[in-house]
Design an enzyme around this catalytic site. Sequence first.
Site, mmCIF file in Angstrom:
data_model
loop_
_atom_site.group_PDB
_atom_site.id
_atom_site.type_symbol
_atom_site.label_atom_id
_atom_site.label_comp_id
_atom_site.label_asym_id
_atom_site.label_seq_id
_atom_site.Cartn_x
_atom_site.Cartn_y
_atom_site.Cartn_z
ATOM 1 N N ASP A 1 0.934 -1.058 -0.367
ATOM 2 C CA ASP A 1 -0.143 0.102 -0.019
ATOM 3 C C ASP A 1 0.997 1.266 0.186
ATOM 4 O OD1 ASP A 1 -1.985 2.517 1.045
ATOM 5 O OD2 ASP A 1 -3.388 0.342 1.279
ATOM 6 N N VAL B 1 1.341 0.357 -6.502
ATOM 7 C CA VAL B 1 1.325 -0.335 -7.543
ATOM 8 C C VAL B 1 1.491 0.295 -8.749
ATOM 9 C CG1 VAL B 1 0.152 -1.412 -6.417
ATOM 10 C CG2 VAL B 1 -1.161 -0.461 -7.832
ATOM 11 N N THR C 1 -3.585 4.472 -11.500
ATOM 12 C CA THR C 1 -3.595 3.351 -9.870
ATOM 13 C C THR C 1 -3.961 2.304 -10.898
ATOM 14 O OG1 THR C 1 -3.346 4.806 -8.503
ATOM 15 C CG2 THR C 1 -3.785 2.992 -8.100
ATOM 16 N N ASN D 1 0.542 -4.374 -13.931
ATOM 17 C CA ASN D 1 1.914 -5.042 -12.547
ATOM 18 C C ASN D 1 1.110 -5.955 -11.709
ATOM 19 O OD1 ASN D 1 3.803 -2.983 -13.623
ATOM 20 N ND2 ASN D 1 3.207 -1.574 -12.277
ATOM 21 N N TYR E 1 -12.461 7.602 -12.798
ATOM 22 C CA TYR E 1 -12.067 6.143 -12.229
ATOM 23 C C TYR E 1 -13.406 5.001 -12.534
ATOM 24 C CZ TYR E 1 -13.793 3.656 -7.877
ATOM 25 O OH TYR E 1 -14.782 2.201 -6.519
ATOM 26 N N THR F 1 -19.948 0.092 0.197
ATOM 27 C CA THR F 1 -20.385 -0.710 1.220
ATOM 28 C C THR F 1 -19.557 0.350 2.460
ATOM 29 O OG1 THR F 1 -19.346 -2.594 -0.219
ATOM 30 C CG2 THR F 1 -18.770 -2.881 2.250
ATOM 31 N N ARG G 1 -17.754 9.679 1.071
ATOM 32 C CA ARG G 1 -19.505 9.250 0.652
ATOM 33 C C ARG G 1 -20.412 9.136 1.623
ATOM 34 N NH1 ARG G 1 -16.316 3.298 -1.143
ATOM 35 N NH2 ARG G 1 -14.699 4.388 0.296
HETATM 36 P P1 NAD Z 1 -9.527 2.585 0.143
HETATM 37 O O1 NAD Z 1 -9.656 4.499 0.019
HETATM 38 O O2 NAD Z 1 -9.921 2.556 2.220
HETATM 39 O O3 NAD Z 1 -8.620 2.154 0.184
HETATM 40 C C1 NAD Z 1 -7.548 1.687 -1.530
HETATM 41 C C2 NAD Z 1 -6.011 2.288 -0.931
HETATM 42 O O4 NAD Z 1 -5.384 1.312 -1.826
HETATM 43 C C3 NAD Z 1 -5.882 2.878 0.517
HETATM 44 O O5 NAD Z 1 -5.038 2.048 1.300
HETATM 45 C C4 NAD Z 1 -5.036 3.571 -0.479
HETATM 46 O O6 NAD Z 1 -4.022 3.816 -0.107
HETATM 47 C C5 NAD Z 1 -4.010 2.203 -1.474
HETATM 48 N N1 NAD Z 1 -4.106 2.837 -2.888
HETATM 49 C C6 NAD Z 1 -4.357 3.465 -3.838
HETATM 50 N N2 NAD Z 1 -3.919 3.827 -4.690
HETATM 51 C C7 NAD Z 1 -2.653 3.096 -4.516
HETATM 52 C C8 NAD Z 1 -1.257 2.813 -5.137
HETATM 53 N N3 NAD Z 1 -0.665 3.542 -5.896
HETATM 54 N N4 NAD Z 1 -0.457 2.130 -4.991
HETATM 55 C C9 NAD Z 1 -0.953 1.006 -3.761
HETATM 56 N N5 NAD Z 1 -1.393 1.638 -3.190
HETATM 57 C C10 NAD Z 1 -2.965 2.627 -3.541
HETATM 58 O O7 NAD Z 1 -10.987 2.209 -0.759
HETATM 59 P P2 NAD Z 1 -12.015 0.771 -0.252
HETATM 60 O O8 NAD Z 1 -12.909 1.366 0.053
HETATM 61 O O9 NAD Z 1 -11.102 0.105 1.037
HETATM 62 O O10 NAD Z 1 -11.888 0.397 -1.801
HETATM 63 C C11 NAD Z 1 -10.680 -0.967 -2.169
HETATM 64 C C12 NAD Z 1 -11.353 -1.551 -3.695
HETATM 65 O O11 NAD Z 1 -12.529 -1.635 -3.897
HETATM 66 C C13 NAD Z 1 -11.273 0.073 -4.254
HETATM 67 O O12 NAD Z 1 -10.264 -0.323 -5.485
HETATM 68 C C14 NAD Z 1 -12.247 0.116 -5.001
HETATM 69 O O13 NAD Z 1 -12.334 0.982 -6.451
HETATM 70 C C15 NAD Z 1 -13.131 -0.820 -4.818
HETATM 71 N N6 NAD Z 1 -14.693 -0.298 -5.118
HETATM 72 C C16 NAD Z 1 -15.368 0.079 -2.721
HETATM 73 C C17 NAD Z 1 -16.556 0.737 -2.706
HETATM 74 C C18 NAD Z 1 -16.366 1.303 -1.465
HETATM 75 O O14 NAD Z 1 -17.782 1.380 -1.439
HETATM 76 N N7 NAD Z 1 -15.451 0.840 -0.875
HETATM 77 C C19 NAD Z 1 -17.305 0.159 -3.557
HETATM 78 C C20 NAD Z 1 -16.988 -0.371 -5.448
HETATM 79 C C21 NAD Z 1 -15.702 -0.845 -5.253
HETATM 80 N N1 UDP Z 2 -24.710 12.252 -1.743
HETATM 81 C C1 UDP Z 2 -25.079 13.022 -1.433
HETATM 82 N N2 UDP Z 2 -24.521 13.500 0.219
HETATM 83 C C2 UDP Z 2 -23.406 13.071 0.459
HETATM 84 C C3 UDP Z 2 -22.712 12.369 -0.223
HETATM 85 C C4 UDP Z 2 -22.725 11.464 -1.170
HETATM 86 O O1 UDP Z 2 -26.674 13.280 -1.197
HETATM 87 O O2 UDP Z 2 -23.463 13.888 1.515
HETATM 88 C C5 UDP Z 2 -24.960 10.613 -2.804
HETATM 89 C C6 UDP Z 2 -24.824 11.768 -4.329
HETATM 90 O O3 UDP Z 2 -24.897 12.477 -4.908
HETATM 91 C C7 UDP Z 2 -24.655 10.003 -4.622
HETATM 92 C C8 UDP Z 2 -24.914 8.917 -3.931
HETATM 93 O O4 UDP Z 2 -25.175 9.935 -2.276
HETATM 94 O O5 UDP Z 2 -25.900 10.276 -5.582
HETATM 95 C C9 UDP Z 2 -23.851 7.929 -3.396
HETATM 96 O O6 UDP Z 2 -22.722 8.476 -2.846
HETATM 97 P P1 UDP Z 2 -21.690 8.167 -2.770
HETATM 98 O O7 UDP Z 2 -20.568 9.353 -2.797
HETATM 99 O O8 UDP Z 2 -21.298 7.289 -1.275
HETATM 100 O O9 UDP Z 2 -20.699 7.093 -3.611
HETATM 101 P P2 UDP Z 2 -21.423 6.622 -5.026
HETATM 102 O O10 UDP Z 2 -21.696 7.660 -6.101
HETATM 103 O O11 UDP Z 2 -19.440 6.640 -5.370
HETATM 104 O O12 UDP Z 2 -22.335 5.255 -5.179
#
Ligand code: NAD
Ligand code: UDP
Length: 286
Positions: free
Chosen positions: A45, A71, A106, A113, A159, A189, A200
């Site tokens: 990380d 990464v 990333t 990688n 993204y 999540t 979020r």
């Molecule tokens: P997060 O930001 O808490 O964790 C991401 C981790 O990746 C962090 O620890 C960050 O430091 C590390 N990271 C970022 N860029 C990096 C790089 N270039 N090299 C090494 N480490 C790097 O996010 P999360 O919620 O834990 O999400 C994890 C994964 O799940 C992500 O790929 C995200 O796109 C995916 N995801 C999460 C959610 C969610 O609701 N949490 C939803 C959809 C997808």
């Molecule tokens: N959102 C909101 N208030 C906030 C943050 C987000 O109403 O303070 C809304 C946002 O516009 C989106 C939904 O909640 O429609 C989920 O947003 P989030 O950023 O959690 O995740 P994502 O859009 O990536 O699913």
Amino acid sequence: MAVTRISFRDGGARKRVLVAGGAGFLGCHLSDRLIEAGHRVICLDNLSTGQSSNVEHLLGHPHFTFIAHDVVEPIPFMRRVDQIYNLACPASPPSYQKDPIQTLKTNCLGALNLLRFAQSNQARILQSSTSEVYGDPTVSPQPESYFGNVNTVGPRSCYDEGKRVVEALFREFRLQRGVSTRIARIFNTYGPRMSPQDGRVVSNFVVQALAGEDLTVYGDGSQTRSFCYVDDLVTGLMALMEAPDAVQDPVNLGNPCEFTILELARTVIDTLKAPSGIQFLDLPVD
Ligand code: NAD
Ligand code: UDP
């Protein structure tokens, strides 16, 4: 180098598992569960959005190693691993929009990688993709067969498009180079150790309600999301990793029930018995 397989609790073997992004929200919970199950975890990380405090409790553990690494750069030499989870990518819109080029790098270079590393290790690799590959969907709920309604040049493209490229890379490494791949399309999540600054909706609302501030609903709050508790998501990720090779196509992972953002706001206010009201703000682009 041959891997020594130790006879194990469930009749399987202790695995060496690389968790890229292991200090992030999902990554630290996954690392906990893998360690609990007796596996060895190597957490890679760059701590860009992750916190070292997320994995502090694991630092002295004999089965846990932390490597500070981006990464985007080739994966450092290490003993052979059996499985790789690629969770390295900022997940919240404010964090992935802070440096969109780094987000793209990333996703694309990081996955490249890690796929090369998986190939040379003959390891199975799981990609954390996202429901955002469906963009602003015209079909709800989205089956995996839905191709999405995406904007290639919007503020979320770094993204969404990054994740779409990664899915294509995974397909080609599987077909052209025989790498065993899994793709999880993760839906929103939530749970402990989410950063209060994450940005979020769940953490924003909880933080605002605890402070007695108004909850910021973007738009009229009629947009829907499904919210999955982190333990359930981790169970899904691990099950997908262990799934038979027939499961090579992307799999949606999340709570099957949809809620409007307004319903979520009211639930948070009611549950915390907060004095907060609701402030309606403009809906962000895309
Ligand atoms: P997060 O930001 O808490 O964790 C991401 C981790 O990746 C962090 O620890 C960050 O430091 C590390 N990271 C970022 N860029 C990096 C790089 N270039 N090299 C090494 N480490 C790097 O996010 P999360 O919620 O834990 O999400 C994890 C994964 O799940 C992500 O790929 C995200 O796109 C995916 N995801 C999460 C959610 C969610 O609701 N949490 C939803 C959809 C997808
Ligand atoms: N959102 C909101 N208030 C906030 C943050 C987000 O109403 O303070 C809304 C946002 O516009 C989106 C939904 O909640 O429609 C989920 O947003 P989030 O950023 O959690 O995740 P994502 O859009 O990536 O699913």
